[in-house]
Design an enzyme around this catalytic site. Structure first.
Site, PDB file in Angstrom:
ATOM      1  N   LYS A  58       0.904  -1.255   0.054  1.00 49.48           N
ATOM      2  CA  LYS A  58       0.001   0.043  -0.182  1.00 49.48           C
ATOM      3  C   LYS A  58       0.916   1.107  -0.039  1.00 49.48           C
ATOM      4  CE  LYS A  58      -3.495   2.673   2.412  1.00 49.48           C
ATOM      5  NZ  LYS A  58      -4.140   2.595   3.927  1.00 49.48           N
ATOM      6  N   HIS A  82      -2.406   7.466   1.713  1.00 48.32           N
ATOM      7  CA  HIS A  82      -2.876   7.439   2.873  1.00 48.32           C
ATOM      8  C   HIS A  82      -3.887   8.192   3.579  1.00 48.32           C
ATOM      9  CE1 HIS A  82       0.583   4.661   2.823  1.00 48.32           C
ATOM     10  NE2 HIS A  82       1.139   5.442   2.442  1.00 48.32           N
ATOM     11  N   ARG A  85      -3.959  12.502   4.599  1.00 41.78           N
ATOM     12  CA  ARG A  85      -3.714  13.319   5.823  1.00 41.78           C
ATOM     13  C   ARG A  85      -2.289  13.408   6.132  1.00 41.78           C
ATOM     14  NH1 ARG A  85      -7.239   9.233   6.535  1.00 41.78           N
ATOM     15  NH2 ARG A  85      -5.518   8.052   7.253  1.00 41.78           N
ATOM     16  N   ASP A 113      -7.063   3.593  -2.803  1.00 40.96           N
ATOM     17  CA  ASP A 113      -7.613   3.989  -1.768  1.00 40.96           C
ATOM     18  C   ASP A 113      -7.374   5.457  -1.739  1.00 40.96           C
ATOM     19  OD1 ASP A 113      -8.289   3.807   1.226  1.00 40.96           O
ATOM     20  OD2 ASP A 113      -6.295   3.886   1.670  1.00 40.96           O
ATOM     21  N   THR A 114      -8.120   6.004  -0.922  1.00 39.72           N
ATOM     22  CA  THR A 114      -8.090   7.527  -0.715  1.00 39.72           C
ATOM     23  C   THR A 114      -8.918   8.387  -1.621  1.00 39.72           C
ATOM     24  OG1 THR A 114      -5.613   7.452  -0.458  1.00 39.72           O
ATOM     25  CG2 THR A 114      -6.312   9.493  -0.619  1.00 39.72           C
ATOM     26  N   GLY A 115      -9.614   9.159  -0.659  1.00 41.17           N
ATOM     27  CA  GLY A 115     -10.730   9.918  -1.331  1.00 41.17           C
ATOM     28  C   GLY A 115     -11.963   9.821  -1.886  1.00 41.17           C
ATOM     29  N   GLY A 136     -12.827   3.576   3.356  1.00 33.23           N
ATOM     30  CA  GLY A 136     -12.527   3.748   4.679  1.00 33.23           C
ATOM     31  C   GLY A 136     -13.547   4.823   5.389  1.00 33.23           C
TER      32      GLY A 136
END
Length: 193
Positions: A58, A82, A85, A113-115, A136
């Site tokens: 990741k 990530h 952040r 992943d993200t957004g 997430g």
């Protein structure tokens, strides 16, 4: 004081200790352990040799890294900054997907992943080459708002949004999506690596 151009973190005031697992690791030490900048491709090659199970990396943020990881025998990659952040000025993973997809060429699954805040984000990621999309924040917001029922509701909303977006695009299956169905806002030219 700086060490090799970076601030000397040893001079920062001592932060409160975590008490969760009783090992007394301070917050800075925990972050240092979680995001180890000394990790190299050689380390991953060693881990790949020692670990017979599946290995997914990741935090992939550049096509060259994706290519190197595939060559190392990694079983999958997660295109991620990530959650933005830690790397709030990094290129959003959605914008990286077309280039990374081109380099990987189906040799390993690509997760993004993200957004991801809506079903339309899921559809866009799949259209741009993601085999799967990690969600997430949406489920965590549901969990905070309503416990297990809140998670169920958040997933229901995402699923409804995915189906609605597919209908609006004139397709019935995620497999029918392609990059021609997504137009990303231009943020300017990225610097070459």
């Amino acid at each position: 004081m700086e060490v090799d151009g970076a601030p000397d973190l040893a001079e920062l005031p001592r932060l409160p200790q975590f008490s969760g697992d009783g090992d007394g690791i301070g917050r800075l030490a925990l972050v240092d352990r979680m995001f180890d900048p000394s990790l190299t491709y050689d380390d991953l090659a060693w881990l790949r040799q020692e670990w017979p199970g599946r290995m997914v990396v990741k935090g992939v943020q550049h096509p060259a890294d994706a290519h190197a990881l595939v060559e190392l025998g990694i079983d999958g990659i997660v295109v991620s900054n990530h959650g933005g952040r830690q790397l709030d000025k990094a290129v959003p993973p959605l914008e990286l997907l077309p280039e990374i997809t081109e380099v990987v060429r189906g040799r390993v699954p690509i997760l993004m992943d993200t957004g991801v805040l809506s079903g339309a984000d899921v559809v866009a990621a799949v259209a741009l080459g993601a085999d799967a999309v990690l969600v997430g924040r949406a489920y965590l917001y549901g969990l905070m708002a309503g416990g297990e029922a809140g998670v169920d509701r958040a997933l229901e909303i995402l699923t409804t949004e995915v189906h609605r977006t597919l209908r609006l695009l004139g397709v019935t299956r995620l497999a029918d999506l392609g990059p021609e169905q997504v137009q990303l806002a231009r943020r300017g030219t990225r610097a070459a690596r």
